[in-house]
Design a protein around this motif. Structure first.
Motif, PDB file in Angstrom:
ATOM      1  N   GLN A 117      35.036  33.172  33.446  1.00 22.17           N
ATOM      2  CA  GLN A 117      34.220  34.267  32.921  1.00 22.17           C
ATOM      3  C   GLN A 117      33.984  35.326  33.995  1.00 22.17           C
ATOM      4  OE1 GLN A 117      33.273  34.488  29.560  1.00 22.17           O
ATOM      5  NE2 GLN A 117      33.007  36.588  30.275  1.00 22.17           N
ATOM      6  N   GLN A 118      33.799  34.877  35.234  1.00 20.65           N
ATOM      7  CA  GLN A 118      33.629  35.831  36.340  1.00 20.65           C
ATOM      8  C   GLN A 118      34.843  36.754  36.444  1.00 20.65           C
ATOM      9  OE1 GLN A 118      32.105  34.434  40.253  1.00 20.65           O
ATOM     10  NE2 GLN A 118      31.883  32.429  39.284  1.00 20.65           N
ATOM     11  N   ALA A 119      36.047  36.172  36.333  1.00 20.63           N
ATOM     12  CA  ALA A 119      37.273  36.971  36.429  1.00 20.63           C
ATOM     13  C   ALA A 119      37.361  37.969  35.283  1.00 20.63           C
ATOM     14  CB  ALA A 119      38.497  36.055  36.445  1.00 20.63           C
ATOM     15  N   LEU A 120      37.029  37.514  34.072  1.00 18.50           N
ATOM     16  CA  LEU A 120      37.077  38.417  32.915  1.00 18.50           C
ATOM     17  C   LEU A 120      36.041  39.530  33.043  1.00 18.50           C
ATOM     18  CD1 LEU A 120      37.504  35.764  30.081  1.00 18.50           C
ATOM     19  CD2 LEU A 120      39.245  37.356  30.925  1.00 18.50           C
ATOM     20  N   ASP A 136      34.951  40.767  35.675  1.00 22.75           N
ATOM     21  CA  ASP A 136      35.354  41.629  36.782  1.00 22.75           C
ATOM     22  C   ASP A 136      36.510  42.560  36.395  1.00 22.75           C
ATOM     23  OD1 ASP A 136      34.833  42.361  39.406  1.00 22.75           O
ATOM     24  OD2 ASP A 136      36.345  41.013  40.244  1.00 22.75           O
ATOM     25  N   GLY A 137      37.119  42.311  35.214  1.00 20.57           N
ATOM     26  CA  GLY A 137      38.264  43.112  34.798  1.00 20.57           C
ATOM     27  C   GLY A 137      39.534  42.796  35.568  1.00 20.57           C
ATOM     28  N   ALA A 138      39.616  41.573  36.108  1.00 16.09           N
ATOM     29  CA  ALA A 138      40.796  41.187  36.892  1.00 16.09           C
ATOM     30  C   ALA A 138      42.024  41.093  35.991  1.00 16.09           C
ATOM     31  CB  ALA A 138      40.542  39.846  37.579  1.00 16.09           C
ATOM     32  N   SER A 139      43.197  41.352  36.568  1.00 13.72           N
ATOM     33  CA  SER A 139      44.438  41.226  35.806  1.00 13.72           C
ATOM     34  C   SER A 139      45.145  39.902  36.098  1.00 13.72           C
ATOM     35  CB  SER A 139      45.382  42.382  36.138  1.00 13.72           C
ATOM     36  OG  SER A 139      45.687  42.380  37.517  1.00 13.72           O
ATOM     37  N   VAL A 140      44.734  39.256  37.192  1.00  9.31           N
ATOM     38  CA  VAL A 140      45.349  37.994  37.607  1.00  9.31           C
ATOM     39  C   VAL A 140      44.248  36.997  37.949  1.00  9.31           C
ATOM     40  CG1 VAL A 140      46.799  36.862  39.344  1.00  9.31           C
ATOM     41  CG2 VAL A 140      47.423  39.114  38.483  1.00  9.31           C
ATOM     42  N   HIS A 141      44.459  35.764  37.559  1.00  8.87           N
ATOM     43  CA  HIS A 141      43.528  34.679  37.861  1.00  8.87           C
ATOM     44  C   HIS A 141      44.367  33.562  38.469  1.00  8.87           C
ATOM     45  CE1 HIS A 141      39.715  32.664  37.552  1.00  8.87           C
ATOM     46  NE2 HIS A 141      40.144  31.752  36.696  1.00  8.87           N
ATOM     47  N   GLY A 142      43.832  32.363  38.542  1.00  2.44           N
ATOM     48  CA  GLY A 142      44.636  31.269  39.066  1.00  2.44           C
ATOM     49  C   GLY A 142      43.788  30.123  39.551  1.00  2.44           C
ATOM     50  N   CYS A 143      44.375  29.322  40.429  1.00  4.80           N
ATOM     51  CA  CYS A 143      43.682  28.144  40.949  1.00  4.80           C
ATOM     52  C   CYS A 143      44.073  27.917  42.399  1.00  4.80           C
ATOM     53  CB  CYS A 143      44.001  26.918  40.106  1.00  4.80           C
ATOM     54  SG  CYS A 143      45.763  26.634  39.836  1.00  4.80           S
TER      55      CYS A 143
END
Length: 195
Positions: free
Chosen positions: A125-128, A130-137
């Motif tokens: 949810q933090q990534a979304l 933030d409007g990020a285009s890439v996430h991951g682990c």
């Protein structure tokens, strides 16, 4: 080949634990899973571990007055299992500084973000948000500071239009199951040096 002895700590379904147990079934995998510990006796992952012949142990953190007292029981269990490395797989407890220091260089965690971004809870949810285009682990070393140890391996996952925290989490989990066994293999084989 002398295989490294690994314990896994879980609090829930243990899907990353399952990936590690499955990987360790390969005869050429340089680590063996010698025990699974949970702070919840009803954690679904314990059934999978038992079904695969892996010893289990449980103790509730609620039975202890302090974090240090609970960590001492975990430490006793790991010592009894004679483990070389510890893998956290959805273990939802923060360790005392003393325990984290004792196991520094021997304890790994997987976190569902590209650390150092989005530490702590709800990283998808933090990534979304933030409007990020890439996430991951990230598979990283555990140190006393939460989600702050040096990264060992990372995998990127694209954020797609219409993603929710749930859809992003599901896609990220696929990557987690790929890189966690690989990071353990690298460490247990000596391909990377302990912290």
């Amino acid at each position: 080949m002398s295989r490294k002895r690994v314990a896994i700590l879980i609090s829930g379904r243990g899907s990353n634990m399952q990936a590690l147990i499955e990987a360790a079934k390969a005869p050429d995998f340089p680590a063996e899973i010698v025990g699974v510990f949970s702070n919840k006796s009803d954690a679904p992952g314990l059934d999978f571990a038992r079904a695969n012949g892996v010893p289990t142990a449980t103790r509730s953190h609620k039975d202890f007055a302090t974090r240090e007292d609970f960590d001492a029981v975990i430490d006793q269990t790991l010592t009894a299992w004679q483990v070389d490395y510890v893998c956290l797989a959805g273990f939802m407890r923060i360790f005392s500084t003393g325990f984290a220091r004792k196991w520094t260089g021997r304890m790994l965690n997987i976190h569902p973000s590209l650390l150092p971004k989005y530490k702590g809870l709800h990283p998808h949810q933090q990534a979304l948000d933030d409007g990020a285009s890439v996430h991951g682990c990230t598979v990283h070393w555990v140190i006393p500071e939460l989600d702050d140890g040096p990264a060992i391996l990372q995998a990127q996952v694209p954020i797609l239009p219409g993603d929710t925290a749930e859809t992003l989490a599901a896609r990220t989990l696929v990557a987690e199951h790929r890189i966690y066994p690989e990071a353990l293999r690298m460490l247990a084989s000596g391909e990377i040096a302990p912290l």
